[in-house]
Scaffold this motif. Sequence first.
Motif, PDB file in Angstrom:
ATOM      1  N   GLU A 253      39.609  40.956  49.624  1.00 33.32           N
ATOM      2  CA  GLU A 253      38.322  40.279  49.471  1.00 33.32           C
ATOM      3  C   GLU A 253      37.889  40.249  48.012  1.00 33.32           C
ATOM      4  OE1 GLU A 253      35.333  41.907  52.007  1.00 33.32           O
ATOM      5  OE2 GLU A 253      36.603  41.826  53.806  1.00 33.32           O
ATOM      6  N   VAL A 254      38.037  41.382  47.317  1.00 28.55           N
ATOM      7  CA  VAL A 254      37.605  41.447  45.923  1.00 28.55           C
ATOM      8  C   VAL A 254      38.491  40.568  45.041  1.00 28.55           C
ATOM      9  CG1 VAL A 254      37.346  42.955  43.908  1.00 28.55           C
ATOM     10  CG2 VAL A 254      36.589  43.742  46.168  1.00 28.55           C
ATOM     11  N   ILE A 255      39.813  40.632  45.252  1.00 27.59           N
ATOM     12  CA  ILE A 255      40.730  39.873  44.411  1.00 27.59           C
ATOM     13  C   ILE A 255      40.579  38.368  44.638  1.00 27.59           C
ATOM     14  CG2 ILE A 255      43.165  39.402  43.907  1.00 27.59           C
ATOM     15  CD1 ILE A 255      42.256  42.072  42.828  1.00 27.59           C
ATOM     16  N   GLY A 263      33.145  40.379  37.754  1.00 25.37           N
ATOM     17  CA  GLY A 263      34.396  40.346  38.477  1.00 25.37           C
ATOM     18  C   GLY A 263      35.009  38.953  38.479  1.00 25.37           C
ATOM     19  N   LYS A 264      34.178  37.937  38.682  1.00 25.54           N
ATOM     20  CA  LYS A 264      34.660  36.556  38.663  1.00 25.54           C
ATOM     21  C   LYS A 264      35.231  36.203  37.299  1.00 25.54           C
ATOM     22  CE  LYS A 264      31.494  34.770  42.207  1.00 25.54           C
ATOM     23  NZ  LYS A 264      30.349  33.878  42.477  1.00 25.54           N
ATOM     24  N   ARG A 265      34.548  36.610  36.228  1.00 23.12           N
ATOM     25  CA  ARG A 265      35.000  36.282  34.885  1.00 23.12           C
ATOM     26  C   ARG A 265      36.347  36.947  34.588  1.00 23.12           C
ATOM     27  NH1 ARG A 265      31.501  38.569  30.186  1.00 23.12           N
ATOM     28  NH2 ARG A 265      29.857  37.761  31.553  1.00 23.12           N
ATOM     29  N   PHE A 266      36.464  38.228  34.952  1.00 22.76           N
ATOM     30  CA  PHE A 266      37.708  38.944  34.669  1.00 22.76           C
ATOM     31  C   PHE A 266      38.874  38.362  35.449  1.00 22.76           C
ATOM     32  CE2 PHE A 266      40.673  42.309  36.035  1.00 22.76           C
ATOM     33  CZ  PHE A 266      41.243  42.597  34.810  1.00 22.76           C
ATOM     34  N   LEU A 267      38.699  38.133  36.749  1.00 22.64           N
ATOM     35  CA  LEU A 267      39.794  37.634  37.566  1.00 22.64           C
ATOM     36  C   LEU A 267      40.149  36.197  37.212  1.00 22.64           C
ATOM     37  CD1 LEU A 267      38.746  39.385  40.854  1.00 22.64           C
ATOM     38  CD2 LEU A 267      40.907  39.717  39.658  1.00 22.64           C
ATOM     39  N   ARG A 268      39.176  35.420  36.779  1.00 23.58           N
ATOM     40  CA  ARG A 268      39.488  34.070  36.322  1.00 23.58           C
ATOM     41  C   ARG A 268      40.376  34.126  35.087  1.00 23.58           C
ATOM     42  NH1 ARG A 268      34.715  32.395  34.909  1.00 23.58           N
ATOM     43  NH2 ARG A 268      34.106  31.867  37.048  1.00 23.58           N
ATOM     44  N   VAL A 270      42.405  36.550  34.283  1.00 17.79           N
ATOM     45  CA  VAL A 270      43.733  37.018  34.684  1.00 17.79           C
ATOM     46  C   VAL A 270      44.540  35.876  35.292  1.00 17.79           C
ATOM     47  CG1 VAL A 270      44.965  38.502  36.311  1.00 17.79           C
ATOM     48  CG2 VAL A 270      43.033  39.404  35.033  1.00 17.79           C
ATOM     49  N   ASN A 271      43.917  35.085  36.141  1.00 17.91           N
ATOM     50  CA  ASN A 271      44.626  34.009  36.852  1.00 17.91           C
ATOM     51  C   ASN A 271      44.990  32.850  35.941  1.00 17.91           C
ATOM     52  OD1 ASN A 271      44.525  35.364  39.327  1.00 17.91           O
ATOM     53  ND2 ASN A 271      42.507  34.533  39.794  1.00 17.91           N
TER      54      ASN A 271
END
Length: 273
Positions: A253-255, A263-268, A270-271
């Motif tokens: 769910e978090v990922i 969290g959205k900024r960091f994972l964006r 990374v992706n």
Amino acid sequence: MRLAIVTCVRRRQQKRREKSLTAREKPFVKLEHVGKAYGSHVVLSDINLSVFAGDVLAIIGPSGSGKSTLLRCINFIESPDDGIVTVGDVTLQGGRPLPRRELAQLRRQLGMVFQSFNLFPHMTVLRNVTMPQQRVLGRSKREADEVAMQLLERVGLADKAAQYPIRCSGGQQQRIAIARALALEPKVMLFDEPTSALDPELGLEVLGVMRELAKSGMTMIVVTHEMSFAENVSDHVAVMADGAITEYGPSREVIRDPQSIRGKRFLRAVNER
């Protein structure tokens, strides 16, 4: 008479079930309001976390967010300025003199694998794994050798026992470091970005060992940038930024659908890298 025996057995079974449930409801590792600062620079701010026995927690987030410091505060390599750290039945208060016996009991339950392998270059692979056992657990050389060979076999490196670390690849050295930590029979394994210094192929070797540990039921807290591991192997993910936990929840769910702005900024990032 037979009815009395059956009733007694059922009561014992019920007590075991209740004990098991109570153990599950009580976190094995618990952090309460943990904080850490270096002068005016706050590294950790009001950290609260619970990890249950057998669970895998992945900690992700940008560099400099306090992830490694958090791991080091769990085993008191760095002493928290405030807050409470509980591992099993041992509880230590940050910001106070540390009772040596309780500190030793806490560390006895924790194994740690660092970014750098921290192997002794003048010792063979086998001796790197046996020496801590003899010093910490008081095992005989024969017993330590037997345990070490079993663990080196487990991580796929039994054939390297007589070699020196410099003759091993980075991935092999990290697997040796994992075997060394496991030799002390910890209840919890702490991993501080164990693949960050490795190229992708060597990193896969280490992640394979970590996946096997997770399947075996080892409790693990892993600081990582390996999003596939965080999503597919860990049970929960904590996102850290600026010394605080900005998001926590079930891994997938978090990922896949982070709720916090950070969290959205960091994972964006990374992706899209």
